[in-house]
Structures are given as C-alpha cells and as structure tokens.
Design an enzyme around this catalytic site. Structure first.
Site, PDB file in Angstrom:
ATOM      1  CG  HIS A 228      -2.024   0.968   1.179  1.00  0.00           C
ATOM      2  ND1 HIS A 228      -1.832   2.336   1.050  1.00  0.00           N
ATOM      3  CD2 HIS A 228      -3.376   0.791   1.249  1.00  0.00           C
ATOM      4  CE1 HIS A 228      -3.007   2.948   1.029  1.00  0.00           C
ATOM      5  NE2 HIS A 228      -3.954   2.040   1.138  1.00  0.00           N
TER       6      HIS A 228
ATOM      7  CB  SER B 153      -7.905   1.036  -1.664  1.00  0.00           C
ATOM      8  OG  SER B 153      -6.771   1.711  -1.147  1.00  0.00           O
TER       9      SER B 153
ATOM     10  CD  GLU C 261      -9.886  -3.032   3.946  1.00  0.00           C
ATOM     11  OE1 GLU C 261      -8.969  -3.265   4.754  1.00  0.00           O
ATOM     12  OE2 GLU C 261      -9.931  -2.012   3.228  1.00  0.00           O
TER      13      GLU C 261
ATOM     14  CD  GLU D 126     -10.386   1.076  11.166  1.00  0.00           C
ATOM     15  OE1 GLU D 126     -10.552   1.104   9.934  1.00  0.00           O
ATOM     16  OE2 GLU D 126      -9.326   0.707  11.696  1.00  0.00           O
TER      17      GLU D 126
ATOM     18  CG  ASP E 127      -6.551  -5.111   6.956  1.00  0.00           C
ATOM     19  OD1 ASP E 127      -5.924  -5.529   7.949  1.00  0.00           O
ATOM     20  OD2 ASP E 127      -6.318  -4.009   6.428  1.00  0.00           O
TER      21      ASP E 127
ATOM     22  CG  HIS F 104      -9.682  -4.422   9.720  1.00  0.00           C
ATOM     23  ND1 HIS F 104      -9.829  -3.341  10.552  1.00  0.00           N
ATOM     24  CD2 HIS F 104      -9.178  -3.936   8.554  1.00  0.00           C
ATOM     25  CE1 HIS F 104      -9.436  -2.243   9.929  1.00  0.00           C
ATOM     26  NE2 HIS F 104      -9.030  -2.585   8.717  1.00  0.00           N
TER      27      HIS F 104
ATOM     28  CG  HIS G 116      -5.017  -4.394   3.069  1.00  0.00           C
ATOM     29  ND1 HIS G 116      -5.889  -3.366   3.413  1.00  0.00           N
ATOM     30  CD2 HIS G 116      -4.567  -4.090   1.825  1.00  0.00           C
ATOM     31  CE1 HIS G 116      -5.949  -2.504   2.417  1.00  0.00           C
ATOM     32  NE2 HIS G 116      -5.160  -2.918   1.455  1.00  0.00           N
TER      33      HIS G 116
ATOM     34  NE  ARG H 268      -4.976   0.255  11.723  1.00  0.00           N
ATOM     35  CZ  ARG H 268      -5.838  -0.112  10.784  1.00  0.00           C
ATOM     36  NH1 ARG H 268      -5.394  -0.525   9.625  1.00  0.00           N
ATOM     37  NH2 ARG H 268      -7.134  -0.079  11.012  1.00  0.00           N
TER      38      ARG H 268
ATOM     39  CD  GLU I  51      -3.851  -1.074   5.038  1.00  0.00           C
ATOM     40  OE1 GLU I  51      -4.493  -0.213   4.413  1.00  0.00           O
ATOM     41  OE2 GLU I  51      -4.394  -1.974   5.723  1.00  0.00           O
TER      42      GLU I  51
END
Length: 282
Positions: free
Chosen positions: A7, A64, A144, A150, A177, A180, A203, A209, A238
């Site tokens: 990303h 994205s 996604e 979120e 992802d 998540h 991802h 992260r 990512e």
C-alpha cells in the site's frame, strides 16, 4: 490481481506528483508486483500522469478508498453511487485493475447501534450500482470489512460475502485485512474459509499495523489457510507510517507503529515474502 504488493501509505497518502513518484520508485526498488493507490480524493489525482508513471515503471496498481461522510452509502446511497462512479472512472484512466477498500462506507462510521435494515439496503443499492459501473469499465470492485471501531456495517468476511451474494455481481470480491481479522474473526482461518468463494485480495497487516512479524498475528495460520483454499489473488502489505490527521483519527492510530520506513520495508516485507514463498503463494 495477484502477487505481493505494498500500500502506498508506506510512503504517502497524498497521491500528487511528488508522492506518486516516490511511492512507485520505492515499490520498484523493493521488487513488489503492484502498488495500492489511495484514491481518497479522486478529483485531485492526475490519472494520465499516474498512468504514464506506472507504464514507465512497469508497475501494476490497485486503487482503494473509504467514502467521505458526505457520501456514506448507509445514509446517502445516491451520493455514494456518484462518488464511486467518479472514482471508478479515475481508476480506469489510471490503468489500475480494481477499486477496493471501505467502498460501502466511511472509515470511522459508527452509529452506536447494529446496522439497520435500511442502512444495509442502502449499502447494497450503492454496491450494486458501483459493481455495474466497474464491470462496464472492465474493473473489479472490492468490499473490505473492517473492525468494530471503524464501522458498524461490515466487520467480518462472512458479512462481506453475504453482501456480494445479495448483489449477485460476478466482478465483486471480498478484500480481507489481517489487522481487522485479528480483532473480529473467530480465528483468522475461519474468516478466510467463510468467504473463500469471493476472496481475491488481502491486506497483510500486523496486529498493531506495524512491522509484519513483530506483533501477534499468526502468520502461519493466515498463509496456511490461504494456501488451503488455493488463493491466487493479490496480497498487499499495509503498514501506516504516514497518516494525515483525518485518517489517523478514523483509524485510531495515536502513536508510531514502527520505528521507521526502513524497519517495515527491510524486515516486514521480506518476512511476508518468505512466508508467501513457503506456502507456495508466490
């Protein structure tokens, strides 16, 4: 969409001339197969310039985004359709292969309650229209699911698959992802299995992260499950190093997640590449 990519947020979230030149040059230097372009403000992106840059660098791309609040599909589906239509036009002109992300809502969109029938109906209306537009342009359109902090709309692979099956569009796909999934799924492998028929993009993000391999994600479970279903889609590392305040707020990223770009690229990317090779995914 296949191979191992990165990303562009590793280097920039502002896809202007300088940001795009830096991101593509670094992607080429690190030998990735594609770059994921943040299309948060489609109107501001120079499509023709980006296309020339990608072609000159022999770099493939995926775009994205997350919908801005003025276009949240759950509340304003017609505005979401208009925004996504413009974003898909820009994706096509760039020469990218797909538009994906939180294409059904906003990053940080939370009502404080479970999604209502009306909200999900509106999301389906916007997704169906966007998928039709994407197909007319020869593009794929991704969904996604992200974690409960979120959005309240779609949090699991199964929910994303349900939306795709409701829409019935053969160019729609699930975009998972691992960050998540580490929060929401009852085992990451179960999340992968739940949407195996629709999964085409993932991802690869660590539990904080940050640098892949330095957190608590079970990468053998992740890659083992992908191998078990015969996954042949795109895998994008990512890690959020450069975030504007509005994105940082939506993602609740309040502290540095890695020491530097070099740490993520020189340690995290080789870690993921080796795992992908171990499980014969690249």
């Amino acid at each position: 969409m296949n191979g191992l990519g990165v990303h562009a947020c590793m280097w920039t979230m502002n896809w202007d001339a300088s940001g795009s030149e830096l991101a593509v040059a670094e992607a080429v230097r690190h030998g990735v197969d594609f770059i994921e372009i943040p299309l948060l403000n489609p109107d501001a992106v120079d499509a023709e310039g980006t296309r020339r840059l990608l072609e000159r660098s022999s770099m493939r791309a995926v775009c994205s985004l997350g919908l801005p609040e003025s276009c949240w599909a759950s509340k304003r589906p017609d505005d979401a359709i208009a925004f996504l239509s413009a974003a898909l036009d820009k994706t096509s002109r760039i020469g990218a292969e797909a538009l994906s992300g939180v294409t059904y809502g906003g990053i940080g969109e939370r009502s404080g309650s479970p999604p209502t029938k009306s909200e999900l109906d509106n999301v389906a209306k916007a997704a169906e229209a966007a998928a039709r537009k994407a197909k007319s342009l020869g593009l794929k359109f991704g969904i996604e699911p992200v974690n409960r902090y979120e959005t309240h709309l779609l949090n699991t692979g199964r929910q994303a698959a349900d939306l795709i099956e409701r829409c019935g569009a053969d160019n729609m796909f699930v975009h998972l992802d691992t960050y998540h999934m580490n929060i929401e799924e009852k085992g990451v492998a179960n999340g992968i299995l739940d949407c195996r028929d629709h999964l085409q993009y993932i991802h690869l993000s660590e539990s904080d992260r940050g640098t892949p391999g330095a957190g608590t994600c079970d990468w053998d479970e992740i890659f083992g499950a992908l191998a078990a279903i015969g996954f042949s889609g795109g895998m994008a590392m990512e890690s959020f190093i450069n975030l504007p305040p509005e994105i940082s707020s939506g993602l609740s990223v309040w502290r540095p997640v890695a020491e530097s770009h070099d740490e993520v690229m020189d340690q995290g990317l080789p870690f993921l590449r080796n795992k992908a090779r171990q499980y014969r995914l690249i």
